[in-house]
Design a protein around this motif. Structure first.
Motif, mmCIF file in Angstrom:
data_model
loop_
_atom_site.group_PDB
_atom_site.id
_atom_site.type_symbol
_atom_site.label_atom_id
_atom_site.label_comp_id
_atom_site.label_asym_id
_atom_site.label_seq_id
_atom_site.Cartn_x
_atom_site.Cartn_y
_atom_site.Cartn_z
ATOM 1 N N UNK A 96 53.334 32.497 48.806
ATOM 2 C CA UNK A 96 53.899 34.065 48.698
ATOM 3 C C UNK A 96 52.564 34.994 49.185
ATOM 4 N N UNK A 97 51.348 34.582 48.482
ATOM 5 C CA UNK A 97 49.993 35.288 48.593
ATOM 6 C C UNK A 97 49.467 35.132 49.827
ATOM 7 N N UNK A 98 49.333 33.849 50.382
ATOM 8 C CA UNK A 98 48.728 33.661 51.616
ATOM 9 C C UNK A 98 49.544 34.051 52.934
ATOM 10 N N UNK A 99 50.826 34.181 52.769
ATOM 11 C CA UNK A 99 51.658 34.330 53.838
ATOM 12 C C UNK A 99 51.997 35.947 53.912
ATOM 13 N N UNK A 100 51.925 36.689 52.624
ATOM 14 C CA UNK A 100 51.929 38.092 52.611
ATOM 15 C C UNK A 100 53.512 38.412 52.540
ATOM 16 N N UNK A 101 54.231 37.606 52.194
ATOM 17 C CA UNK A 101 55.789 37.415 52.152
ATOM 18 C C UNK A 101 56.391 38.725 51.461
ATOM 19 N N UNK A 102 55.624 39.489 50.713
ATOM 20 C CA UNK A 102 56.290 40.524 50.006
ATOM 21 C C UNK A 102 54.930 41.779 49.794
ATOM 22 N N UNK A 103 55.157 42.974 49.526
ATOM 23 C CA UNK A 103 54.256 44.049 49.290
ATOM 24 C C UNK A 103 53.798 43.862 47.863
ATOM 25 N N UNK A 104 54.684 43.644 46.872
ATOM 26 C CA UNK A 104 54.545 43.579 45.365
ATOM 27 C C UNK A 104 54.755 42.183 44.894
ATOM 28 N N UNK A 105 54.078 41.401 44.293
ATOM 29 C CA UNK A 105 54.114 40.038 43.774
ATOM 30 C C UNK A 105 54.037 40.157 42.272
ATOM 31 N N UNK A 127 43.728 32.421 43.781
ATOM 32 C CA UNK A 127 45.155 32.924 44.030
ATOM 33 C C UNK A 127 45.134 34.553 44.222
ATOM 34 N N UNK A 128 44.210 35.247 43.629
ATOM 35 C CA UNK A 128 44.172 36.603 43.458
ATOM 36 C C UNK A 128 43.294 37.064 44.718
ATOM 37 N N UNK A 129 42.345 36.449 45.005
ATOM 38 C CA UNK A 129 41.501 36.852 46.058
ATOM 39 C C UNK A 129 42.068 36.570 47.280
ATOM 40 N N UNK A 130 42.934 35.609 47.401
ATOM 41 C CA UNK A 130 43.653 35.061 48.538
ATOM 42 C C UNK A 130 44.777 36.062 49.230
ATOM 43 N N UNK A 131 44.911 37.065 48.534
ATOM 44 C CA UNK A 131 46.455 37.817 48.864
ATOM 45 C C UNK A 131 46.247 38.558 50.082
#
Length: 167
Positions: A96-105, A127-131
């Motif tokens: 989800x983070x790497x694909x940008x699937x949402x605005x808020x995770x 994970x935090x850095x990869x968003x």
């Protein structure tokens, strides 16, 4: 790259998940997509999660664990089985983070899987850095590792204080 905010909601009090959900609803009212992944809570009690169905597709909730109770209540053998499911949930969060699937995770009780060393702190920091640009994160759990302080923007602490009515 311009990232969204990283907020931690931690402490020994109750209401961390409720506060995170409330922030998710606020994001939803701003036409943002929200994904919440819950950890260490067992399989969903449908009665409690049905309310989220009416908020789909804008607000989606995922649980990967299969046991019908909290992680700490499981036998050692059951915990080993659930570790695979928890890792699947964390891997989904990375996707989800790497694909940008949402605005808020919202990663509910994710700090618990770091505290229990199910996921290494270094892997969590990646994970935090990869968003993706603009994606915000809300991380909940009882204990926030001090090493994460430089990776977060806001820390909210919820404490449990018993009031002495006799005084």
């Amino acid at each position: 790259m311009k990232h969204g905010k990283v907020e931690v909601i931690c402490g020994n009090g109750v209401g961390k998940t409720s506060l995170a959900v409330g922030k998710g609803v606020v994001a939803l009212t701003k036409q943002q997509n929200v994904i919440m992944i819950q950890f260490l809570k067992g399989s969903p009690n449908q009665e409690g999660l049905d309310v989220f169905k009416c908020m789909e597709p804008g607000f989606k909730v995922f649980r990967f664990e299969k046991a019908d109770t909290y992680f700490e209540n499981l036998s050692d053998e059951e915990k080993q089985e659930e570790l695979i499911n928890i890792r699947n949930g964390f891997n989904f969060a990375k996707k989800v983070v790497t694909t940008g699937e949402c605005d808020l995770l919202i990663l509910d009780e994710v700090l618990g899987i770091v505290e229990k060393n199910i996921v290494a702190l270094e892997e969590f920091e990646k994970l935090i850095a990869a968003r993706e640009d603009g994606m915000s994160l809300i991380l909940t759990g009882r204990v926030m590792p001090q090493e994460l302080r430089s990776s977060v923007d806001i820390i909210s602490t919820i404490n449990y204080i018993e009031v002495d009515k006799e005084s």
